[in-house]
Scaffold this motif. Structure first.
Motif: not given
Length: 159
Positions: A1-9, A11-20, A25-28
């Motif tokens: 798992l690679v954190p892209l942002n404190p709200k998003v990780t 994974t091998p299967l895609g993005l996990e968005v933990h908070e809106p 942030e989406w652009c970054e």
């Protein structure tokens, strides 16, 4: 798992968005994904070139006699590890080997660097990469045209 942002990780299967996410942030995250995508061919190529080196091969396969060590072992293992086909791995390594890090330009696509990798002279490679940057990066050296004897095709015309 690679954190892209404190709200998003990632994974091998895609993005996990933990908070809106905010739009900023989406652009970054998009910028970071794009940067990773544009660099992966060089990363894989540099990794393979390191493995091709005498030190890397002796460290990886000490039981194989030195005269028998060939890139075949390396590429078979790299294909197994990455899931990439041998042709793609050879292309990535070819460009990494022939376009030194000092010549690479992050404003240009890997395909631009692939086109100049065929040129023998580093000064010529650097010149064509500068021309591509001046021509607008991805609209510079034609990625659909091969490097001719006169050089890459820029802006639809040979220069």
């Amino acid at each position: 798992l690679v954190p892209l942002n404190p709200k998003v990780t990632m994974t091998p299967l895609g993005l996990e968005v933990h908070e809106p996410l905010t739009f900023a942030e989406w652009c970054e995250i998009g910028r970071r994904i794009g940067k990773a995508m544009r660099s992966i061919a060089f990363v894989v190529g540099d990794w393979l070139v390191y493995g091709e080196g005498r030190d890397g091969q002796q460290m990886f396969w000490p039981e194989i006699p030195e005269h028998d060590i060939i890139p075949h072992h390396l590429y078979a293992e790299a294909s197994r590890l990455t899931g990439m086909d041998l042709s793609t791995l050879h292309n990535h390594a070819y460009v990494a080997r022939h376009v030194h890090r000092s010549l690479r330009n992050e404003k240009l696509a890997w395909e631009h660097h692939k086109k100049v990798a065929k040129l023998k002279d580093d000064a010529e490679k650097a010149r064509w990469l500068r021309i591509a940057v001046k021509a607008g990066g991805s609209n510079g050296i034609s990625t659909s045209a091969a490097v001719s004897r006169t050089g890459p095709v820029v802006g639809g015309r040979s220069t």
